[in-house]
Write an enzyme that holds these catalytic residues in place. Structure first.
Site, PDB file in Angstrom:
ATOM      1  N   ARG A 115       0.849  -1.188   0.000  1.00  0.00           N
ATOM      2  CA  ARG A 115       0.000   0.000   0.000  1.00  0.00           C
ATOM      3  C   ARG A 115       0.887   1.241   0.000  1.00  0.00           C
ATOM      4  O   ARG A 115       1.023   1.937   1.003  1.00  0.00           O
ATOM      5  CB  ARG A 115      -0.943  -0.020   1.198  1.00  0.00           C
ATOM      6  CG  ARG A 115      -2.110  -0.965   0.991  1.00  0.00           C
ATOM      7  CD  ARG A 115      -3.161  -0.846   2.059  1.00  0.00           C
ATOM      8  NE  ARG A 115      -4.399  -1.482   1.636  1.00  0.00           N
ATOM      9  CZ  ARG A 115      -5.477  -1.562   2.404  1.00  0.00           C
ATOM     10  NH1 ARG A 115      -5.474  -1.075   3.617  1.00  0.00           N
ATOM     11  NH2 ARG A 115      -6.565  -2.148   1.940  1.00  0.00           N
ATOM     12  N   GLN A 157      -0.603   2.365  -5.711  1.00  0.00           N
ATOM     13  CA  GLN A 157      -2.024   2.636  -5.468  1.00  0.00           C
ATOM     14  C   GLN A 157      -2.903   2.254  -6.661  1.00  0.00           C
ATOM     15  O   GLN A 157      -3.986   1.699  -6.499  1.00  0.00           O
ATOM     16  CB  GLN A 157      -2.219   4.115  -5.132  1.00  0.00           C
ATOM     17  CG  GLN A 157      -3.594   4.461  -4.597  1.00  0.00           C
ATOM     18  CD  GLN A 157      -3.657   5.889  -4.080  1.00  0.00           C
ATOM     19  OE1 GLN A 157      -2.825   6.722  -4.423  1.00  0.00           O
ATOM     20  NE2 GLN A 157      -4.640   6.177  -3.251  1.00  0.00           N
ATOM     21  N   ASP A 215      -3.774  -1.443  -6.586  1.00  0.00           N
ATOM     22  CA  ASP A 215      -4.288  -1.958  -5.311  1.00  0.00           C
ATOM     23  C   ASP A 215      -5.700  -2.536  -5.460  1.00  0.00           C
ATOM     24  O   ASP A 215      -6.698  -1.847  -5.228  1.00  0.00           O
ATOM     25  CB  ASP A 215      -4.267  -0.847  -4.268  1.00  0.00           C
ATOM     26  CG  ASP A 215      -4.579  -1.341  -2.869  1.00  0.00           C
ATOM     27  OD1 ASP A 215      -4.923  -2.537  -2.721  1.00  0.00           O
ATOM     28  OD2 ASP A 215      -4.494  -0.541  -1.922  1.00  0.00           O
ATOM     29  N   SER A 265      -8.075  -2.601  -2.247  1.00  0.00           N
ATOM     30  CA  SER A 265      -8.761  -1.351  -1.926  1.00  0.00           C
ATOM     31  C   SER A 265      -9.928  -1.095  -2.875  1.00  0.00           C
ATOM     32  O   SER A 265     -10.998  -0.653  -2.454  1.00  0.00           O
ATOM     33  CB  SER A 265      -7.777  -0.175  -1.960  1.00  0.00           C
ATOM     34  OG  SER A 265      -6.860  -0.271  -0.892  1.00  0.00           O
ATOM     35  N   TYR A 317      -2.895  -0.939   7.987  1.00  0.00           N
ATOM     36  CA  TYR A 317      -3.830  -1.854   8.636  1.00  0.00           C
ATOM     37  C   TYR A 317      -3.803  -1.630  10.141  1.00  0.00           C
ATOM     38  O   TYR A 317      -2.770  -1.277  10.722  1.00  0.00           O
ATOM     39  CB  TYR A 317      -3.462  -3.318   8.346  1.00  0.00           C
ATOM     40  CG  TYR A 317      -3.544  -3.696   6.896  1.00  0.00           C
ATOM     41  CD1 TYR A 317      -4.757  -4.014   6.297  1.00  0.00           C
ATOM     42  CD2 TYR A 317      -2.400  -3.738   6.107  1.00  0.00           C
ATOM     43  CE1 TYR A 317      -4.827  -4.377   4.963  1.00  0.00           C
ATOM     44  CE2 TYR A 317      -2.457  -4.088   4.771  1.00  0.00           C
ATOM     45  CZ  TYR A 317      -3.680  -4.410   4.206  1.00  0.00           C
ATOM     46  OH  TYR A 317      -3.740  -4.754   2.878  1.00  0.00           O
TER      47      TYR A 317
END
Length: 383
Positions: A126, A131, A134, A137, A232
């Site tokens: 992450r 991004q 990802d 997500s 996280y």
């Protein structure tokens, strides 16, 4: 580079997958970069895309993909492939998909033994650079929306305030546990539907994000908490977990809808709501357990099912983003394309497997007959 996409909508490993690893748009871009794209017939049908849309984008659609497996350089999947599939791939072929590696040790060891290079999208770091790749997500964001919509469907009332000739209906109270990607989208969706939203997360740093979406943040002093380098939430101590449950009991009892999104990377999710706490809620209230398929945040929730526990509807259906399969496919296909695009070599027309790169070092889990990710090998040794 020859890329293959199978029809995962066919019954495999106990479930039917509605998403596809590519969209017509991503196929068009892949072909433009010089990749050869082969697709099994019907691969995109359940996500709203006909075979003709893929052929128009430049893909070759085949009825039987068996022969193509042995010539494939990269197999693009949504879920982990079945043994009948990966056993036919040539050594060093690339497998990309949701492998669920921490809980699929036998599969990962088999992929390594076949000398396949496996890229688990769950392991993509992450970071700012990663991004656009990802997938976790992007799918979690859709899951947040879907969970609110499913809760609203099962609730025997409406979410917004409504003024009628017979009186005023008060807005529903929605409590969301966990303000990660899924939780924040759930907050935004519930607010758009007119509900009063309260949210909680062990990371106080996300309070500002919750409030920017119109929700209120429940503050509980648990002592030292925080988040990992990947964003996280860190696992709580047993004492902190009990303190958290006690402090949330009143908020849960007062809610019409509760959505739990607490998941720990590479570990079983924590149980946040007991049956005794469910019994405090009003009959007909709804709880959505995002983690039901991996162990559950709610006592009594069942993976893949909607059940009633102490008068409360508990939704644990899982596979949330499949409920909006077209958008889920588009988002996942973009993530996969961005990954291929980042490491595609224009001269050789092949994927440049640079294991010194921080992104590939994190998400490549098997290569050249070995399990290459230290987090996995440590987890397997401790199992």
């Amino acid at each position: 580079m020859k890329v293959l996409i199978l029809n995962e909508g066919l019954e495999q490993q106990g479930h039917t997958e509605k998403r596809c690893a590519v969209s017509p748009s991503s196929v068009k871009r892949m072909v433009k970069r010089g990749m050869t794209v082969v697709m099994q017939q019907g691969a995109g049908v359940l996500s709203g895309y006909a075979d003709t849309e893929f052929t128009e984008a430049g893909a070759m659609v085949v009825e039987d993909a068996g022969a193509a497996l042995e010539e494939t350089d990269a197999l693009l999947c949504v879920n982990r492939p079945a043994e009948a599939v990966y056993a036919r791939l040539k050594p060093a072929a690339l497998v990309i998909g949701h492998i669920d590696p921490f809980f699929q040790q036998e599969l990962v060891e088999s992929l390594a033994a076949k000398k396949l290079t496996t890229l688990s999208v769950e392991m993509i770091p992450r970071s700012s650079r990663a991004q656009k790749m990802d997938a976790l997500s992007s799918q979690a964001s859709l899951a947040g929306y879907v969970m609110v919509m499913q809760a609203a469907t099962h609730l025997p009332g409406i979410l917004p305030m409504m003024m009628t000739p017979s009186g005023t209906i008060k807005p529903a109270k929605v409590y969301i546990i966990g303000a990660g990607v899924a939780g924040l989208q759930a907050i935004a969706t519930a607010k758009r539907l007119g509900a009063n939203v309260l949210a909680y997360d062990t990371r106080p740093v996300v309070a500002e994000q919750v409030e920017s979406l119109g929700g209120k943040f429940l503050k509980i002093d648990l002592g030292e908490t925080g988040q990992t380098k990947d964003g996280y939430a860190k696992e709580l101590t047993e004492e902190q977990k009990q303190k958290q449950q006690d402090a949330q009991r009143d908020a849960i009892a007062d809610s019409d809808i509760v959505i739990t999104t607490a998941q720990l990377f590479g570990r079983r999710p924590p149980q946040l709501i007991s049956k005794d706490t469910l019994a405090l809620m009003r009959p007909g209230s709804v709880v959505v357990d995002m983690a039901a398929t991996s162990g559950g945040n709610v006592e009594g929730s069942e993976a893949g099912k909607v059940v009633t526990v102490n008068g409360v509807t508990v939704i644990g259906t899982g596979n949330w983003s499949q409920a909006v399969a077209k958008d889920a496919t588009d988002m996942y296909a973009n993530n996969v394309y961005n990954l291929l695009d980042e490491f595609f070599d224009d001269e050789s027309k092949q994927f440049n497997l640079n294991l010194e790169d921080e992104i590939l070092a994190g998400c490549v889990i098997t290569h050249d007959g070995q399990i290459t990710n230290d987090m996995l090998t440590n987890a397997y040794q401790g199992a």
